[in-house]
Design a protein around this motif. Structure first.
Motif, PDB file in Angstrom:
ATOM      1  N   ARG A   4      -5.608   3.579  -2.371  1.00  0.00           N
ATOM      2  CA  ARG A   4      -5.004   2.482  -1.617  1.00  0.00           C
ATOM      3  C   ARG A   4      -6.009   1.344  -1.394  1.00  0.00           C
ATOM      4  NH1 ARG A   4      -5.196   6.575   2.397  1.00  0.00           N
ATOM      5  NH2 ARG A   4      -6.663   6.162   4.101  1.00  0.00           N
ATOM      6  N   THR A   5      -7.296   1.673  -1.329  1.00  0.00           N
ATOM      7  CA  THR A   5      -8.311   0.634  -1.211  1.00  0.00           C
ATOM      8  C   THR A   5      -8.435  -0.137  -2.519  1.00  0.00           C
ATOM      9  OG1 THR A   5      -9.533   1.968   0.385  1.00  0.00           O
ATOM     10  CG2 THR A   5     -10.726   0.156  -0.651  1.00  0.00           C
ATOM     11  N   ALA A   6      -8.435   0.582  -3.628  1.00  0.00           N
ATOM     12  CA  ALA A   6      -8.478  -0.077  -4.938  1.00  0.00           C
ATOM     13  C   ALA A   6      -7.264  -0.979  -5.119  1.00  0.00           C
ATOM     14  CB  ALA A   6      -8.522   0.982  -6.044  1.00  0.00           C
ATOM     15  N   ASP A   7      -6.102  -0.485  -4.717  1.00  0.00           N
ATOM     16  CA  ASP A   7      -4.872  -1.272  -4.800  1.00  0.00           C
ATOM     17  C   ASP A   7      -4.973  -2.534  -3.947  1.00  0.00           C
ATOM     18  OD1 ASP A   7      -1.925  -1.600  -5.363  1.00  0.00           O
ATOM     19  OD2 ASP A   7      -1.813  -1.322  -3.211  1.00  0.00           O
ATOM     20  N   GLY A   8      -5.474  -2.402  -2.722  1.00  0.00           N
ATOM     21  CA  GLY A   8      -5.592  -3.556  -1.843  1.00  0.00           C
ATOM     22  C   GLY A   8      -6.537  -4.608  -2.379  1.00  0.00           C
ATOM     23  N   LEU A   9      -7.658  -4.191  -2.924  1.00  0.00           N
ATOM     24  CA  LEU A   9      -8.624  -5.139  -3.479  1.00  0.00           C
ATOM     25  C   LEU A   9      -8.072  -5.822  -4.729  1.00  0.00           C
ATOM     26  CD1 LEU A   9     -11.847  -2.992  -3.025  1.00  0.00           C
ATOM     27  CD2 LEU A   9     -11.328  -5.134  -1.834  1.00  0.00           C
ATOM     28  N   TYR A  10      -7.436  -5.055  -5.586  1.00  0.00           N
ATOM     29  CA  TYR A  10      -6.848  -5.607  -6.811  1.00  0.00           C
ATOM     30  C   TYR A  10      -5.828  -6.688  -6.477  1.00  0.00           C
ATOM     31  CZ  TYR A  10      -4.010  -5.550 -11.125  1.00  0.00           C
ATOM     32  OH  TYR A  10      -3.297  -5.907 -12.253  1.00  0.00           O
ATOM     33  N   TRP A  11      -4.923  -6.396  -5.527  1.00  0.00           N
ATOM     34  CA  TRP A  11      -3.870  -7.365  -5.208  1.00  0.00           C
ATOM     35  C   TRP A  11      -4.369  -8.489  -4.311  1.00  0.00           C
ATOM     36  CZ3 TRP A  11       0.176  -8.292  -7.884  1.00  0.00           C
ATOM     37  CH2 TRP A  11       0.691  -7.288  -8.706  1.00  0.00           C
ATOM     38  N   LEU A  12      -5.383  -8.232  -3.511  1.00  0.00           N
ATOM     39  CA  LEU A  12      -6.021  -9.315  -2.769  1.00  0.00           C
ATOM     40  C   LEU A  12      -6.513 -10.384  -3.731  1.00  0.00           C
ATOM     41  CD1 LEU A  12      -7.603 -10.800  -0.548  1.00  0.00           C
ATOM     42  CD2 LEU A  12      -9.299  -8.962  -0.620  1.00  0.00           C
ATOM     43  N   ALA A  13      -7.190  -9.966  -4.775  1.00  0.00           N
ATOM     44  CA  ALA A  13      -7.704 -10.918  -5.762  1.00  0.00           C
ATOM     45  C   ALA A  13      -6.575 -11.617  -6.504  1.00  0.00           C
ATOM     46  CB  ALA A  13      -8.618 -10.195  -6.749  1.00  0.00           C
ATOM     47  N   ARG A  14      -5.536 -10.883  -6.854  1.00  0.00           N
ATOM     48  CA  ARG A  14      -4.430 -11.495  -7.589  1.00  0.00           C
ATOM     49  C   ARG A  14      -3.715 -12.551  -6.748  1.00  0.00           C
ATOM     50  NH1 ARG A  14      -0.988  -8.270 -11.965  1.00  0.00           N
ATOM     51  NH2 ARG A  14      -0.489 -10.465 -12.278  1.00  0.00           N
TER      52      ARG A  14
END
Length: 309
Positions: A4-14
């Motif tokens: 969920r942290t990886a997901d949050g960082l990925y979509w934060l950047a997007r």
């Protein structure tokens, strides 16, 4: 790292990249409106089409600048609007607060509600200033990432998200403008083409870089190569894919395993590296862009599957 942290960082950047790109598109529409032949409702519709926002207007509607500004700058229901992207970027940042630095959080948190109660007429009048603000908002976040974040796997997921979004925007923009600028039977190289291709390059901050590389008039086949295969222009498809490959390789080494997304990005990157001058235009720009969009979407799904988000 938790998925969920990886997901949050990925979509934060997007979402941060998408906010910047949407603002750039609005200014492209404004620049086109200043050309001698003006800008039509079809042209504003093409701006909506780049962001997949065309469904927010009826098929027969004549799209105005006010319509485009309302949909792409202010509408919280449109996932591509600047307001929605900034809101979602901050929400993702809050969800992964322990994985980002204080400087990154301050950049996301400072002034993020500016567009909440903005009247449409004021937004149209102040469009240039609002777009400058939104781009500065994203630039401050990028600067915080660059100067304060550890180069760990969290940084890798951020960079992958940014690269995916930049590649997607460039593909969408090039494909839509290809049909706009080169309608069937129109001659290539006229003043209309010249000014509109220049507006396209300015939208991607690539006008001066293009002339540095080619040192001649704007030509569609050179633009195709510049935006798709150039490896030193940071908004080109090839550069973005190269960034994805680099950071995915770092993750593979960190986790000690390789998955479908690693093999797919290598094949995609190698295909772009084999493209010579003019090859894409001869192959068919529209066909190549559609194939690249499908490949990019597939790799994005594979990244989510590989890292469980």
């Amino acid at each position: 790292m938790l998925s969920r942290t990886a997901d949050g960082l990925y979509w934060l950047a997007r979402y941060a990249e998408r906010a910047d790109s949407t603002g750039r598109l609005l200014m492209m529409g404004r620049k086109l409106a200043m050309l001698p032949d003006g800008v039509s409702g079809d042209d504003w519709r093409s701006v909506l089409r780049v962001t997949a926002s065309e469904s927010f207007v009826t098929p027969e509607a004549d799209v105005s600048e006010g319509d485009a500004v309302g949909i792409l700058l202010l509408d919280p229901a449109n996932p591509a609007s600047v307001r929605a992207c900034i809101d979602k970027a901050r929400a993702n940042g809050r969800a992964v607060r322990t994985a980002i630095t204080l400087e990154m959080w301050e950049a996301l948190n400072d002034g993020w509600r500016r567009l909440e109660r903005m009247p449409l007429d004021k937004a149209v009048r102040d469009l240039a200033g609002l777009v400058d603000w939104s781009r500065g908002y994203v630039a401050r976040f990028r600067g915080a990432v660059s100067t304060s974040m550890l180069r760990n796997e969290g940084h890798d997921f951020l960079r992958i998200g940014s690269a995916v979004e930049r590649a997607d925007t460039t593909l969408r923009l090039l494909d839509v403008n290809y049909h706009l600028l080169l309608p069937e039977g129109d001659a290539i190289g006229g003043h209309r083409d010249h000014y509109r291709w220049n507006a396209l390059l300015q939208t991607l901050s690539g006008l001066r870089a293009y002339y540095h590389v080619y040192r001649d008039n704007v030509r569609p086949w050179h633009i195709a190569d510049f935006l798709l295969t150039n490896r030193v222009f940071p908004r080109s498809l090839a550069f973005s894919v190269g960034q994805m490959r680099y950071h995915l390789e770092r993750l593979a080494q960190e986790h000690g395993r390789r998955t479908d997304c690693h093999r797919s990005i290598e094949l995609f990157d190698d295909r772009l590296a084999r493209m010579g001058d003019g090859d894409i235009f001869q192959y068919g720009l529209h066909e190549f862009v559609l194939e690249s969009q499908a490949e990019l979407n597939r790799i994005s799904r594979e990244i989510g599957e590989a890292y469980h988000f």
